[in-house]
Design an enzyme around this catalytic site. Sequence first.
Site, short mmCIF file in Angstrom:
data_model
loop_
_atom_site.label_atom_id
_atom_site.label_comp_id
_atom_site.label_asym_id
_atom_site.label_seq_id
_atom_site.Cartn_x
_atom_site.Cartn_y
_atom_site.Cartn_z
N TRP A 140 0.92 -1.13 -0.11
CA TRP A 140 -0.16 -0.16 0.07
C TRP A 140 0.90 1.28 -0.05
O TRP A 140 0.22 2.44 -0.01
CB TRP A 140 -0.95 -0.08 1.22
N LYS A 141 2.29 1.03 0.25
CA LYS A 141 3.18 2.30 -0.08
C LYS A 141 2.56 3.31 1.35
O LYS A 141 1.76 3.00 2.32
CB LYS A 141 3.29 2.85 -1.39
N GLU A 183 11.68 1.92 -4.09
CA GLU A 183 11.53 3.45 -3.85
C GLU A 183 12.60 3.55 -2.61
O GLU A 183 12.96 4.81 -2.43
CB GLU A 183 10.20 3.52 -3.43
N GLU A 212 11.07 -6.68 -9.46
CA GLU A 212 10.40 -5.37 -9.97
C GLU A 212 11.30 -4.25 -10.80
O GLU A 212 11.92 -3.74 -10.41
CB GLU A 212 9.88 -4.65 -8.53
N GLY A 238 4.39 1.58 -11.11
CA GLY A 238 3.85 2.97 -10.74
C GLY A 238 3.67 3.67 -12.34
O GLY A 238 3.40 4.97 -12.23
N SER A 298 3.21 -2.50 -11.94
CA SER A 298 1.73 -2.19 -12.88
C SER A 298 0.92 -3.60 -13.09
O SER A 298 0.49 -3.73 -14.19
CB SER A 298 2.17 -1.49 -14.18
N GLY A 338 1.04 -2.93 -6.39
CA GLY A 338 0.89 -1.63 -5.49
C GLY A 338 -0.63 -0.82 -5.81
O GLY A 338 -1.38 -1.32 -5.13
N GLY A 339 -0.23 -0.06 -6.82
CA GLY A 339 -1.64 0.64 -7.12
C GLY A 339 -2.93 -0.11 -7.08
O GLY A 339 -4.00 0.48 -6.48
#
Length: 249
Positions: free
Chosen positions: A9-10, A97, A167, A173, A211, A232-233
Amino acid sequence: MKTIIAANWKMNKTRPQAVAVAGDVAASLKESPVPEREVLIFPPATCLDCVSAAADNMYETGIQNLYPAEEGAFTGEIAPGMVHDAGGTWALIGHSERRHIFMEPDDFIATKVNFTLAHDLKVMLCVGETLPEREAGQLRAVLLRQLTSALSGQAAGAVGRIAIAYEPVWAIGTGKTAGSQEILEAHEIIRDILRMVFTSGDEVPILYGGSVKPANAAEILALDNVNGLLVGGASLEARSFLDIVRAGL
Ligand code: PGA
């Protein structure tokens, strides 16, 4: 090995927002169980406790980053004992990140991997190349450096408590998913390196991330040496995350 579907969820969601999504995920998995899949959620540290409490044994949780010390003067950091206390069983280490925005070098990531395993948490180690590295033909060299620096000190006992997430930095992202050939090639390289590092390297799950969406999850999961997905997103909404959990079944 069970296919792992993990949500990262960052830096998203307040506690009420997190509990709402986590509760929907748990309720859906309870109503229609998916025994073929192991589900993980990496929420922000502020809601690790409430997302863990909402799990109802349907998923495990983890921290997105931790510091390799038991306690002390490390302002802003989180220790493994605090992760246990909040109900987490995993730690995401070396996310791109962290490597690129927070400049975490390979040796620091290796220290974190060692410390995390020694403190009884499972590790999801993220690796992957940048676009310039890929274009310079350095894919294998980058993966070799990232994996051997983080894993070569590990005993065979670590197998079973480590997963790798491939990744490609250029796919995170950005809406740009790596193509099947690119994923196959990278996962095969990672599998080879894992076999060099561990005699039972075939037993270490390799997840793809970057993605992933409900529309491409099944296709990616069908590829050789893809043992799961790190999302992620598309994991921020219960509906799309659950569609990915059930993709291809
Ligand atoms: P994304 O993120 O699915 O939003 O690309 C994946 C990740 O960084 O773990």
